[in-house]
Enzyme design. Structure first.
Site, mmCIF file in Angstrom:
data_model
loop_
_atom_site.group_PDB
_atom_site.id
_atom_site.type_symbol
_atom_site.label_atom_id
_atom_site.label_comp_id
_atom_site.label_asym_id
_atom_site.label_seq_id
_atom_site.Cartn_x
_atom_site.Cartn_y
_atom_site.Cartn_z
ATOM 1 N N TYR A 127 -5.766 6.515 -8.629
ATOM 2 C CA TYR A 127 -6.948 5.784 -8.182
ATOM 3 C C TYR A 127 -8.511 5.954 -8.919
ATOM 4 O O TYR A 127 -9.116 5.516 -9.259
ATOM 5 C CB TYR A 127 -7.046 5.620 -6.724
ATOM 6 C CG TYR A 127 -6.161 4.916 -5.826
ATOM 7 C CD1 TYR A 127 -6.512 3.755 -5.579
ATOM 8 C CD2 TYR A 127 -4.952 5.457 -5.675
ATOM 9 C CE1 TYR A 127 -5.433 2.836 -4.929
ATOM 10 C CE2 TYR A 127 -4.023 4.740 -4.837
ATOM 11 C CZ TYR A 127 -4.274 3.315 -4.481
ATOM 12 O OH TYR A 127 -3.228 2.541 -3.957
ATOM 13 N N CYS A 144 0.870 -1.172 -0.181
ATOM 14 C CA CYS A 144 0.001 0.032 0.019
ATOM 15 C C CYS A 144 0.885 1.235 0.035
ATOM 16 O O CYS A 144 1.873 1.563 0.955
ATOM 17 C CB CYS A 144 -0.857 0.031 1.324
ATOM 18 S SG CYS A 144 -1.643 1.637 1.634
#
Length: 297
Positions: free
Chosen positions: A172, A45
């Site tokens: 994203y 992440c």
């Protein structure tokens, strides 16, 4: 990966707010103390890797503990292989629900557990690194870099905001868009931001000159994933990182620093995105490549 309410009616990705936003600060409910806090993080992440990088750069390994979760998630969220040595939990979701039994959002990393209070203090990823840089300053290692110098904080904050909206979260927005308009808008902004940063880094070592700062940490974690994941998986395919000479040289310059290199695991990164995010990769197939030499001078 369940995005829940994070896709708006027009197809745009709208990231969920952070649930736990208490500050770790002197005089507060969560004062900075050695041995009191545990960070839950994933090498996969980008938001979590920031905390791992800063913790290592500042020499806080003996001051703040870390539990690294498995890169592959299921409907129960992030799993802690072998169980968490601090709480005994098997999944990070258990800590979220202990802290807020009514919580219904995604269980995100990084998150910081307060051992004394017996609950999560924060999962506010932008603030976590700033907290390590300021509230934990008394425990920084001798010679540790000042990643958030007082005289540069306004400039750092402004650039961080630009990088977040245009690139960190922008990829994203492109990858999770469910309409052409939303995708076009996001991917255009991603590459406009990359072009701006390419120009900014021409002739300078780091984003704010010759010294490493918080801005460099925030940019690096997106660049480290760009060609391996975002270019194909998130359809950010106008150009690759390696097609930007200054940015590619800069990314390798950071990778050469142990705190960046030691927390960068390309295998975990690729397996997490391509296996976990079945909404955009339903087969779960992890692609080979690209072959990149991050150690090249």
């Amino acid at each position: 990966m369940k995005l829940g309410n994070e896709i708006a009616g027009d197809g745009r990705f709208v990231r969920q707010p952070n649930r736990f936003t208490a500050r770790i600060e002197d005089g507060g409910e969560h004062p900075p103390e050695p041995g009191r806090y545990q960070i839950y993080a994933s090498y996969a992440c980008p938001w979590a890797q920031r905390s791992l990088i800063v913790r290592e750069l500042l020499g806080l390994q003996e001051v703040i503990g870390v539990t690294v979760v498995d890169p592959i998630r299921d409907e129960r969220g992030w799993r802690m292989p072998g169980g968490d040595p601090v709480t005994g939990a098997e999944y990070l979701s258990e800590l979220y629900l202990t802290s807020d039994p009514d919580y219904q959002g995604r269980y995100t990393v990084p998150a910081v557990w307060d051992r004394t209070a017996g609950r999560l203090a924060t999962n506010d990823y932008p603030q976590i690194t700033l907290t390590l840089e300021t509230a934990f300053r008394p425990w920084h290692a001798e010679g540790a870099p000042d990643l958030y110098p007082a005289g540069l904080r306004r400039e750092i904050d402004e650039l961080n905001d630009t990088i977040f909206h245009g690139l960190n979260n922008g990829v994203y927005k492109a990858g999770f868009a469910t309409s052409q308009e939303a995708y076009d808008e996001a991917v255009t902004r991603v590459f406009a931001t990359l072009d701006m940063l390419e120009e900014r880094l021409a002739g300078r070592a780091f984003l704010h000159g010759e010294a490493l700062t918080e801005s460099d940490v925030r940019l690096y974690t997106t660049l480290a994933r760009f060609d391996s994941v975002y270019y194909s998986h998130f359809k950010c395919s106008i150009r690759r990182l390696v097609d930007h000479p200054a940015l590619w040289a800069y990314a390798r310059r950071l990778y050469a620093i142990p705190g960046f290199r030691d927390t960068t695991d390309f295998d975990q990164i690729k397996r997490h995105y391509f296996i976990t995010q079945t909404n955009i990769n339903p087969t779960g197939i992890v692609p080979k490549g690209p072959e990149l030499d991050w150690t090249a001078p």
